[in-house]
Design a protein around this motif. Structure first.
Motif, PDB file in Angstrom:
ATOM      1  N   ARG A   1      -2.857  37.794  32.405  1.00 35.14           N
ATOM      2  CA  ARG A   1      -3.394  37.708  30.873  1.00 35.14           C
ATOM      3  C   ARG A   1      -4.074  39.107  30.468  1.00 35.14           C
ATOM      4  O   ARG A   1      -4.047  39.662  29.550  1.00 35.14           O
ATOM      5  N   MET A   2      -4.795  39.532  31.538  1.00 37.58           N
ATOM      6  CA  MET A   2      -5.460  40.827  31.651  1.00 37.58           C
ATOM      7  C   MET A   2      -4.722  41.743  31.385  1.00 37.58           C
ATOM      8  O   MET A   2      -4.635  42.959  30.564  1.00 37.58           O
ATOM      9  N   ARG A   3      -3.248  41.795  32.127  1.00 38.75           N
ATOM     10  CA  ARG A   3      -2.349  42.750  32.172  1.00 38.75           C
ATOM     11  C   ARG A   3      -1.471  42.768  30.686  1.00 38.75           C
ATOM     12  O   ARG A   3      -1.287  43.772  30.187  1.00 38.75           O
ATOM     13  N   GLU A   4      -1.359  41.686  30.239  1.00 35.84           N
ATOM     14  CA  GLU A   4      -0.706  41.532  28.870  1.00 35.84           C
ATOM     15  C   GLU A   4      -1.826  42.110  27.650  1.00 35.84           C
ATOM     16  O   GLU A   4      -1.235  42.865  26.888  1.00 35.84           O
ATOM     17  N   VAL A   5      -3.029  41.826  27.889  1.00 36.67           N
ATOM     18  CA  VAL A   5      -3.913  42.485  26.701  1.00 36.67           C
ATOM     19  C   VAL A   5      -4.095  43.887  26.907  1.00 36.67           C
ATOM     20  O   VAL A   5      -4.029  44.621  25.924  1.00 36.67           O
ATOM     21  N   PHE A   6      -4.252  44.312  28.099  1.00 36.80           N
ATOM     22  CA  PHE A   6      -4.369  45.650  28.699  1.00 36.80           C
ATOM     23  C   PHE A   6      -3.090  46.386  28.045  1.00 36.80           C
ATOM     24  O   PHE A   6      -3.266  47.525  27.131  1.00 36.80           O
TER      25      PHE A   6
ATOM     26  N   SER B   1      -5.245  46.704  16.869  1.00 32.53           N
ATOM     27  CA  SER B   1      -6.668  46.704  17.088  1.00 32.53           C
ATOM     28  C   SER B   1      -7.011  45.356  17.751  1.00 32.53           C
ATOM     29  O   SER B   1      -6.090  44.723  18.197  1.00 32.53           O
ATOM     30  N   TYR B   2      -8.167  45.580  18.589  1.00 33.66           N
ATOM     31  CA  TYR B   2      -8.720  44.483  19.249  1.00 33.66           C
ATOM     32  C   TYR B   2      -8.467  43.154  18.561  1.00 33.66           C
ATOM     33  O   TYR B   2      -8.202  42.020  19.061  1.00 33.66           O
ATOM     34  N   LYS B   3      -8.840  43.145  17.416  1.00 36.30           N
ATOM     35  CA  LYS B   3      -8.853  41.804  16.452  1.00 36.30           C
ATOM     36  C   LYS B   3      -7.382  41.423  16.170  1.00 36.30           C
ATOM     37  O   LYS B   3      -7.265  40.222  16.288  1.00 36.30           O
ATOM     38  N   GLN B   4      -6.400  42.565  15.953  1.00 30.10           N
ATOM     39  CA  GLN B   4      -5.157  42.050  15.800  1.00 30.10           C
ATOM     40  C   GLN B   4      -4.448  41.390  16.881  1.00 30.10           C
ATOM     41  O   GLN B   4      -3.577  40.447  16.829  1.00 30.10           O
TER      42      GLN B   4
ATOM     43  N   GLU C   1      -2.877  37.609  17.593  1.00 29.88           N
ATOM     44  CA  GLU C   1      -1.633  37.666  18.063  1.00 29.88           C
ATOM     45  C   GLU C   1      -1.553  36.519  19.359  1.00 29.88           C
ATOM     46  O   GLU C   1      -0.736  35.901  19.558  1.00 29.88           O
ATOM     47  N   LEU C   2      -2.564  36.855  20.293  1.00 25.81           N
ATOM     48  CA  LEU C   2      -2.607  35.900  21.442  1.00 25.81           C
ATOM     49  C   LEU C   2      -3.586  34.675  21.325  1.00 25.81           C
ATOM     50  O   LEU C   2      -3.620  33.963  22.162  1.00 25.81           O
ATOM     51  N   HIS C   3      -3.962  34.499  20.042  1.00 25.24           N
ATOM     52  CA  HIS C   3      -4.812  33.293  19.850  1.00 25.24           C
ATOM     53  C   HIS C   3      -6.090  33.331  20.759  1.00 25.24           C
ATOM     54  O   HIS C   3      -6.384  32.230  21.514  1.00 25.24           O
ATOM     55  N   ILE C   4      -6.821  34.378  21.118  1.00 30.66           N
ATOM     56  CA  ILE C   4      -8.109  34.576  21.782  1.00 30.66           C
ATOM     57  C   ILE C   4      -9.122  35.241  20.828  1.00 30.66           C
ATOM     58  O   ILE C   4      -8.711  36.064  19.808  1.00 30.66           O
TER      59      ILE C   4
ATOM     60  N   THR D   1     -12.861  38.511  23.633  1.00 29.55           N
ATOM     61  CA  THR D   1     -12.319  38.384  25.077  1.00 29.55           C
ATOM     62  C   THR D   1     -11.326  39.410  25.240  1.00 29.55           C
ATOM     63  O   THR D   1     -11.217  39.925  26.358  1.00 29.55           O
ATOM     64  N   VAL D   2     -10.556  40.012  24.029  1.00 28.66           N
ATOM     65  CA  VAL D   2      -9.652  41.284  24.143  1.00 28.66           C
ATOM     66  C   VAL D   2     -10.747  42.374  24.868  1.00 28.66           C
ATOM     67  O   VAL D   2     -10.079  43.133  25.787  1.00 28.66           O
ATOM     68  N   LYS D   3     -11.737  42.354  24.134  1.00 28.09           N
ATOM     69  CA  LYS D   3     -12.613  43.858  24.512  1.00 28.09           C
ATOM     70  C   LYS D   3     -12.978  43.662  25.822  1.00 28.09           C
ATOM     71  O   LYS D   3     -12.843  44.637  26.723  1.00 28.09           O
ATOM     72  N   LYS D   4     -13.379  42.406  26.400  1.00 29.27           N
ATOM     73  CA  LYS D   4     -13.753  42.228  27.968  1.00 29.27           C
ATOM     74  C   LYS D   4     -12.519  42.313  28.802  1.00 29.27           C
ATOM     75  O   LYS D   4     -12.527  42.982  30.006  1.00 29.27           O
TER      76      LYS D   4
END
Length: 193
Positions: free
Chosen positions: A136-141, A150-153, A157-160, A164-167
């Motif tokens: 999951r971390m790899r996918e977000v990164f 953006s982090y919000k987008q 898209e990932l429904h989180i 969490t994206v920023k972290k």
């Protein structure tokens, strides 16, 4: 040989065209000294002046039947010599540029090549370390780095949440920085050995 000394240049040119080597020898004796001095003054190199002069007289003998004089024989010889000298100077310039570019490549090109290899190796190391991140971390990164989202987008898209994206991105950067710092330390130690 005395007969040839009394002939004019034009008479000698005619005899040379009729395959008379003694007439050719007389022309050679008449002009070799002054032509050599002229070539030497322009080139500044004794051997090069001799080579050009030898080439000039060799071509003169080989092409003796095709020579058409529109001026005096001495003018013809000076012009032919001058053209050969200009060709030699132009060749030297091209040769010098080639040597300079080769020297530059040997000095700078090697560095460029080494740098490109190191960049490729570093890219492979980074990609390898990214592949070792939790899924999951790899996918977000990767989404944060490979898309214009953006982090919000990404969060939508990932429904989180965007926190969490920023972290996840922050954690991935921290892990990668630590691992890549270790790789640099190992590389630096191996270079010093």
């Amino acid at each position: 040989m005395n007969f040839y000394r009394q002939n004019s240049d034009l008479e000698l040119a005619r005899l040379i065209a009729e395959d008379d080597p003694q007439a050719f020898g007389e022309i050679y004796q008449r002009y070799k000294g002054v032509l050599f001095l002229h070539a030497y003054r322009m080139l500044g190199d004794d051997d090069e002046a001799k080579d050009i002069l030898q080439e000039l007289f060799t071509v003169l003998w080989v092409n003796r039947k095709q020579i058409k004089l529109h001026t005096s024989f001495s003018s013809y010889l000076y012009k032919a010599l001058r053209n050969r000298i200009f060709d030699a100077i132009a060749h030297k310039k091209v040769e010098q540029k080639y040597i300079e570019s080769l020297a530059w490549f040997m000095e700078e090109g090697e560095c460029v090549t080494d740098q490109q290899i190191r960049e490729q190796e570093l890219t492979q190391i980074i990609e390898s370390e990214i592949s070792l991140l939790p899924p999951r971390m790899r996918e977000v990164f990767e989404m944060s780095r490979n898309t214009d989202l953006s982090y919000k987008q990404i969060a939508e898209e990932l429904h989180i949440s965007d926190k969490t994206v920023k972290k996840q991105v922050s954690s991935a950067l921290h892990i990668l920085k630590h691992k890549i710092d270790l790789v640099f330390i190992v590389v630096l130690i191996s270079l010093k050995m």
